[in-house]
Write a protein that holds these residues in place. Structure first.
Motif, PDB file in Angstrom:
ATOM      1  N   GLU A 431       1.021 -11.090  -1.705  1.00  0.00           N
ATOM      2  CA  GLU A 431       0.724 -10.692  -3.078  1.00  0.00           C
ATOM      3  C   GLU A 431      -0.721 -11.035  -3.431  1.00  0.00           C
ATOM      4  O   GLU A 431      -1.458 -10.204  -3.968  1.00  0.00           O
ATOM      5  CB  GLU A 431       1.674 -11.401  -4.052  1.00  0.00           C
ATOM      6  CG  GLU A 431       3.118 -10.974  -3.963  1.00  0.00           C
ATOM      7  CD  GLU A 431       3.382  -9.630  -4.632  1.00  0.00           C
ATOM      8  OE1 GLU A 431       2.415  -8.979  -5.058  1.00  0.00           O
ATOM      9  OE2 GLU A 431       4.539  -9.230  -4.700  1.00  0.00           O
ATOM     10  N   ASN A 432      -1.124 -12.256  -3.128  1.00  0.00           N
ATOM     11  CA  ASN A 432      -2.492 -12.668  -3.439  1.00  0.00           C
ATOM     12  C   ASN A 432      -3.507 -11.816  -2.695  1.00  0.00           C
ATOM     13  O   ASN A 432      -4.513 -11.373  -3.259  1.00  0.00           O
ATOM     14  CB  ASN A 432      -2.693 -14.142  -3.090  1.00  0.00           C
ATOM     15  CG  ASN A 432      -2.165 -15.072  -4.166  1.00  0.00           C
ATOM     16  OD1 ASN A 432      -2.125 -14.702  -5.334  1.00  0.00           O
ATOM     17  ND2 ASN A 432      -1.743 -16.252  -3.771  1.00  0.00           N
ATOM     18  N   ALA A 448      -4.498   2.362   0.707  1.00  0.00           N
ATOM     19  CA  ALA A 448      -3.494   1.684   1.539  1.00  0.00           C
ATOM     20  C   ALA A 448      -2.180   1.509   0.786  1.00  0.00           C
ATOM     21  O   ALA A 448      -1.092   1.663   1.352  1.00  0.00           O
ATOM     22  CB  ALA A 448      -4.031   0.325   1.996  1.00  0.00           C
ATOM     23  N   MET A 449      -2.251   1.195  -0.497  1.00  0.00           N
ATOM     24  CA  MET A 449      -1.043   0.977  -1.281  1.00  0.00           C
ATOM     25  C   MET A 449      -0.287   2.267  -1.534  1.00  0.00           C
ATOM     26  O   MET A 449       0.950   2.274  -1.620  1.00  0.00           O
ATOM     27  CB  MET A 449      -1.403   0.288  -2.597  1.00  0.00           C
ATOM     28  CG  MET A 449      -1.908  -1.133  -2.422  1.00  0.00           C
ATOM     29  SD  MET A 449      -2.502  -1.854  -3.964  1.00  0.00           S
ATOM     30  CE  MET A 449      -0.963  -1.998  -4.855  1.00  0.00           C
ATOM     31  N   ILE A 451      -0.069   4.775   0.536  1.00  0.00           N
ATOM     32  CA  ILE A 451       0.632   5.139   1.769  1.00  0.00           C
ATOM     33  C   ILE A 451       1.922   4.338   1.914  1.00  0.00           C
ATOM     34  O   ILE A 451       2.966   4.864   2.293  1.00  0.00           O
ATOM     35  CB  ILE A 451      -0.277   4.908   2.991  1.00  0.00           C
ATOM     36  CG1 ILE A 451      -1.542   5.764   2.872  1.00  0.00           C
ATOM     37  CG2 ILE A 451       0.460   5.263   4.279  1.00  0.00           C
ATOM     38  CD1 ILE A 451      -1.288   7.228   2.707  1.00  0.00           C
ATOM     39  N   THR A 452       1.858   3.050   1.596  1.00  0.00           N
ATOM     40  CA  THR A 452       3.028   2.184   1.777  1.00  0.00           C
ATOM     41  C   THR A 452       3.907   2.127   0.535  1.00  0.00           C
ATOM     42  O   THR A 452       4.919   1.427   0.531  1.00  0.00           O
ATOM     43  CB  THR A 452       2.570   0.760   2.127  1.00  0.00           C
ATOM     44  OG1 THR A 452       1.731   0.263   1.073  1.00  0.00           O
ATOM     45  CG2 THR A 452       1.783   0.759   3.424  1.00  0.00           C
ATOM     46  N   GLN A 453       3.493   2.812  -0.533  1.00  0.00           N
ATOM     47  CA  GLN A 453       4.236   2.848  -1.798  1.00  0.00           C
ATOM     48  C   GLN A 453       4.372   1.460  -2.402  1.00  0.00           C
ATOM     49  O   GLN A 453       5.333   1.164  -3.122  1.00  0.00           O
ATOM     50  CB  GLN A 453       5.606   3.490  -1.617  1.00  0.00           C
ATOM     51  CG  GLN A 453       5.524   4.921  -1.119  1.00  0.00           C
ATOM     52  CD  GLN A 453       6.870   5.594  -1.010  1.00  0.00           C
ATOM     53  OE1 GLN A 453       7.877   5.054  -1.444  1.00  0.00           O
ATOM     54  NE2 GLN A 453       6.898   6.788  -0.435  1.00  0.00           N
ATOM     55  N   ALA A 454       3.418   0.589  -2.125  1.00  0.00           N
ATOM     56  CA  ALA A 454       3.457  -0.757  -2.696  1.00  0.00           C
ATOM     57  C   ALA A 454       3.059  -0.753  -4.165  1.00  0.00           C
ATOM     58  O   ALA A 454       3.311  -1.710  -4.884  1.00  0.00           O
ATOM     59  CB  ALA A 454       2.524  -1.688  -1.913  1.00  0.00           C
ATOM     60  N   ALA A 496       3.088  -6.003   3.798  1.00  0.00           N
ATOM     61  CA  ALA A 496       2.588  -6.209   5.161  1.00  0.00           C
ATOM     62  C   ALA A 496       1.991  -4.925   5.715  1.00  0.00           C
ATOM     63  O   ALA A 496       0.933  -4.938   6.355  1.00  0.00           O
ATOM     64  CB  ALA A 496       3.717  -6.704   6.060  1.00  0.00           C
ATOM     65  N   LYS A 497       2.647  -3.806   5.458  1.00  0.00           N
ATOM     66  CA  LYS A 497       2.117  -2.525   5.910  1.00  0.00           C
ATOM     67  C   LYS A 497       0.795  -2.215   5.220  1.00  0.00           C
ATOM     68  O   LYS A 497      -0.118  -1.636   5.817  1.00  0.00           O
ATOM     69  CB  LYS A 497       3.129  -1.420   5.644  1.00  0.00           C
ATOM     70  CG  LYS A 497       4.358  -1.470   6.541  1.00  0.00           C
ATOM     71  CD  LYS A 497       5.319  -0.336   6.216  1.00  0.00           C
ATOM     72  CE  LYS A 497       6.542  -0.389   7.125  1.00  0.00           C
ATOM     73  NZ  LYS A 497       7.515   0.687   6.798  1.00  0.00           N
ATOM     74  N   THR A 498       0.696  -2.578   3.944  1.00  0.00           N
ATOM     75  CA  THR A 498      -0.551  -2.364   3.210  1.00  0.00           C
ATOM     76  C   THR A 498      -1.697  -3.126   3.865  1.00  0.00           C
ATOM     77  O   THR A 498      -2.797  -2.593   4.066  1.00  0.00           O
ATOM     78  CB  THR A 498      -0.392  -2.818   1.747  1.00  0.00           C
ATOM     79  OG1 THR A 498       0.674  -2.094   1.141  1.00  0.00           O
ATOM     80  CG2 THR A 498      -1.674  -2.585   0.958  1.00  0.00           C
ATOM     81  N   VAL A 499      -1.445  -4.391   4.200  1.00  0.00           N
ATOM     82  CA  VAL A 499      -2.489  -5.214   4.825  1.00  0.00           C
ATOM     83  C   VAL A 499      -2.834  -4.682   6.205  1.00  0.00           C
ATOM     84  O   VAL A 499      -3.998  -4.659   6.612  1.00  0.00           O
ATOM     85  CB  VAL A 499      -2.033  -6.678   4.886  1.00  0.00           C
ATOM     86  CG1 VAL A 499      -3.062  -7.537   5.623  1.00  0.00           C
ATOM     87  CG2 VAL A 499      -1.829  -7.222   3.479  1.00  0.00           C
ATOM     88  N   GLU A 500      -1.833  -4.225   6.963  1.00  0.00           N
ATOM     89  CA  GLU A 500      -2.085  -3.677   8.296  1.00  0.00           C
ATOM     90  C   GLU A 500      -2.974  -2.444   8.221  1.00  0.00           C
ATOM     91  O   GLU A 500      -3.908  -2.279   9.012  1.00  0.00           O
ATOM     92  CB  GLU A 500      -0.754  -3.327   8.962  1.00  0.00           C
ATOM     93  CG  GLU A 500       0.049  -4.541   9.405  1.00  0.00           C
ATOM     94  CD  GLU A 500       1.391  -4.144   9.996  1.00  0.00           C
ATOM     95  OE1 GLU A 500       1.628  -2.934  10.132  1.00  0.00           O
ATOM     96  OE2 GLU A 500       2.183  -5.031  10.317  1.00  0.00           O
ATOM     97  N   LEU A 501      -2.683  -1.574   7.261  1.00  0.00           N
ATOM     98  CA  LEU A 501      -3.519  -0.394   7.101  1.00  0.00           C
ATOM     99  C   LEU A 501      -4.948  -0.779   6.743  1.00  0.00           C
ATOM    100  O   LEU A 501      -5.913  -0.160   7.201  1.00  0.00           O
ATOM    101  CB  LEU A 501      -2.931   0.522   6.014  1.00  0.00           C
ATOM    102  CG  LEU A 501      -1.694   1.324   6.390  1.00  0.00           C
ATOM    103  CD1 LEU A 501      -1.156   2.074   5.180  1.00  0.00           C
ATOM    104  CD2 LEU A 501      -2.010   2.307   7.501  1.00  0.00           C
ATOM    105  N   GLY A 502      -5.069  -1.793   5.887  1.00  0.00           N
ATOM    106  CA  GLY A 502      -6.410  -2.261   5.534  1.00  0.00           C
ATOM    107  C   GLY A 502      -7.171  -2.771   6.737  1.00  0.00           C
ATOM    108  O   GLY A 502      -8.358  -2.493   6.902  1.00  0.00           O
ATOM    109  N   ARG A 503      -6.484  -3.505   7.608  1.00  0.00           N
ATOM    110  CA  ARG A 503      -7.146  -4.026   8.809  1.00  0.00           C
ATOM    111  C   ARG A 503      -7.558  -2.893   9.742  1.00  0.00           C
ATOM    112  O   ARG A 503      -8.607  -2.959  10.380  1.00  0.00           O
ATOM    113  CB  ARG A 503      -6.220  -4.984   9.541  1.00  0.00           C
ATOM    114  CG  ARG A 503      -5.992  -6.306   8.840  1.00  0.00           C
ATOM    115  CD  ARG A 503      -5.194  -7.258   9.718  1.00  0.00           C
ATOM    116  NE  ARG A 503      -4.927  -8.506   9.040  1.00  0.00           N
ATOM    117  CZ  ARG A 503      -5.799  -9.502   8.927  1.00  0.00           C
ATOM    118  NH1 ARG A 503      -7.007  -9.364   9.449  1.00  0.00           N
ATOM    119  NH2 ARG A 503      -5.485 -10.610   8.296  1.00  0.00           N
TER     120      ARG A 503
END
Length: 585
Positions: A431-432, A448-449, A451-454, A496-503
């Protein structure tokens, strides 16, 4: 006022009825000595230069009205515009305009003055320069060349768009001599440009009633592989029907590759209508009731061109479409998405296996397509920290970064540095991290968000996840421990998927966030807390963080430029051989 670049007749010989038509001005040389004629030319040239200073020199800003273009006010002088243009003469005679309280100047919106087309800031300044001086300046480089350093810029989309915008201004504002000049320029583009770049020329010809230019554009489109569905989506109905008729007359008895069986075409249109309605469930139903497939309908191509990014993602989840299928024009869905320049659509396709290295029939990759559509100005403009990045630039960076690395696989994605086993600790970390990404890199995080629907959850209403993490720990008496755990796991998975896409697609931005979180810096956002000495330390560290953010942008830019120059040098010879083939596609 006549064309300032030419000697004009005396006021008594020019009636009010032909005041706005430069063709009515006498071009016969005055019965004066040669020296006198030369002096008149010098005087007119000096007058032209003096009037130009009203536009370019802030010291001579005595404008009495403004036109707002792309959010920026441009000062104008109503007496000059009224003398040069019947449109402005009538506009100013009626009064109106929205007054500014502090200055009292009438303010006009460009979108209201030119409702059927677009006139950008640079094009309007170029148009005003002609109105004031009688001389048409060359198009500014940053607004009329694309971001492809290997392009000749003689018929790329920015060059076409600039001329089209000038044509809209000249036609609507009723400057006939400039319309005639620009029509010749656009006619030269028609045979040199890609067929998709001919569409904006065709539209301005249609709206401006330029029959000669319109006829050439329709014949060019009729010879291309632009399918009937694209014609109907992008062109006025009458124009699309006329192009179909031209195709039929050219080969009345021989079906071509664009001819579709009526029953099949009806089913395809049904799928496309369902996609227009964002109804993927209806698409599944239509597929189950017939033997047609998503590939038969080019459904991914259609969705990538015209549908919301969420619809594209849902369509990909069906798993029954070939993500690298080429249509009759030799374009994959990723090529179509590159033409649209929507980052979320591009990332959705890439995560499902779309090949960024796949090329069109004339050797263009998706990144090259995107560069040819992007103005150099938009690509090179620096993005300020905390402001939204240019979407065109993001699309290019994503595609070129994808070409430099191995395609992302579902099981081979980058592992997150989650050391805690506790689910709540993992969730708090994610979250942070995502909230800080939204603060520092808003556009990249949004992509990124999406795509992952976050972004569909409610945890991001505050600035920090810690403010809302209590909501995640609240006890719902109607929720069993199993249900709560399932809800939290689903949230962790999305983040987690959002962060992976960002990376994967924004590595330098991710490195900044790594440093920010690993060094326990989030407390920096509370600059007013603590003792005065602690506040000073926080402010100093916060300035360092801002520098890191800017460096991340610069690294991304430098890496993209190096990669592009390297790949372009190896393909320049191919592009040279295929340049002439583009005009006949």
């Amino acid at each position: 006022m006549a064309n300032l670049a030419e000697p004009s007749s005396s006021p008594s010989s020019t009636s009010s009825s032909n005041l706005f038509n430069d063709s009515s001005v006498s071009t016969a040389p005055p019965p004066a000595a040669k020296a006198g004629a030369s002096l008149e030319v010098v005087s007119l040239s000096k007058l032209s230069s003096n009037l130009e200073r009203l536009l370019v020199d802030s010291e001579f800003d005595c404008s009495d009205a403004e036109v707002v273009v792309e959010g920026a006010p441009v000062g104008i002088h109503r007496c000059i515009l009224a003398a040069r243009s019947r449109f402005f003469h009538d506009l100013f005679s009626r009064g109106g305009g929205r007054y500014r309280p502090e200055g009292g100047k009438p303010r006009y919106q460009m979108g209201e003055l030119v409702p059927c087309g677009r006139v950008g800031y640079e094009a309007f300044i170029n148009f005003l320069s002609y109105i004031y001086t009688g001389k048409l300046k060359p198009a500014p480089q940053e607004a009329s060349v694309c971001a492809d350093p290997m392009c000749a810029h003689d018929a790329c989309r920015p060059a076409v768009n600039f001329a089209v915008e000038l044509m809209y201004a000249s036609s609507v504002f009723q400057i006939p001599e400039l319309v005639s000049l620009l029509q010749r320029r656009l006619l030269n583009f028609v045979e040199k440009a890609l067929v998709e770049d001919v569409i904006p020329i065709l539209l301005v010809a249609f709206h401006s009633h330029l029959n000669q230019l319109l006829g050439h554009c329709m014949k060019r489109v009729a010879r291309s592989y632009l399918d009937n569905i694209s014609l109907e989506k992008e062109l006025p109905h009458d124009v699309a029907e006329e192009i179909k008729l031209i195709r039929h007359k050219a080969q009345p008895d021989e079906p071509n590759s664009l001819t579709v069986d009526p029953v099949l075409e009806k089913r395809i249109r049904g799928i496309h209508k369902a996609l227009d309605s964002d109804d993927v469930e209806l698409v599944k139903l239509l597929l189950s009731e017939s033997d047609i497939t998503l590939d038969d309908a080019n459904a991914l191509h259609y969705a990538a061109a015209y549908c919301d990014s969420k619809v594209v993602a849902e369509l990909l989840e069906l798993g029954s479409a070939n993500v690298n299928l080429k249509n009759d024009r030799g374009y994959t869905p990723l090529h179509v998405a590159a033409m649209r320049k929507e980052p979320a659509v591009i990332v959705s396709l890439l995560t499902k296996g779309a090949s960024a290295s796949e090329t069109t029939a004339d050797g263009q990759s998706a990144a090259m397509i995107c560069r040819r559509l992007t103005r150099a100005k938009d690509y090179n403009t620096k993005t300020q920290q905390g402001h939204e990045s240019n979407k065109d630039r993001i699309c290019i960076d994503i595609l070129e970064r994808e070409m430099r690395r191995n395609p992302m696989g579902g099981e081979d994605s980058v592992m997150l540095p989650l050391l805690a086993d506790d689910l709540h600790m993992k969730l708090l970390y994610l979250e942070n991290r995502v909230v800080f990404a939204r603060l520092f890199f808003p556009t990249e995080a949004k992509v990124a968000m999406e795509i992952t629907q976050a972004e569909t959850t409610s945890e991001f209403t505050g600035h920090l996840a810690s403010r809302s993490s209590s909501n995640l720990r609240e006890v719902d008496l109607n929720e069993t421990p199993i249900m709560q755990n399932k809800r939290l796991c689903s949230r962790v998975d999305a983040l987690a998927k959002t962060v992976e896409l960002g990376r994967c697609f924004f590595p330098h931005c991710s490195q900044v966030l790594d440093k920010f979180i690993e060094e326990d810096l989030p407390d920096l956002l509370y600059l007013q807390k603590g003792t005065p000495d602690e506040q000073k330390i926080k402010q100093r560290r916060f300035c360092e963080l801002k520098e890191d953010v800017q460096k991340a942008f610069n690294k991304d830019k430098a890496a993209s430029v190096r990669s592009w120059l390297s790949s372009s040098s190896s393909s320049s010879s191919l592009k040279g051989h295929t340049r002439h083939s583009k005009a006949v596609r």
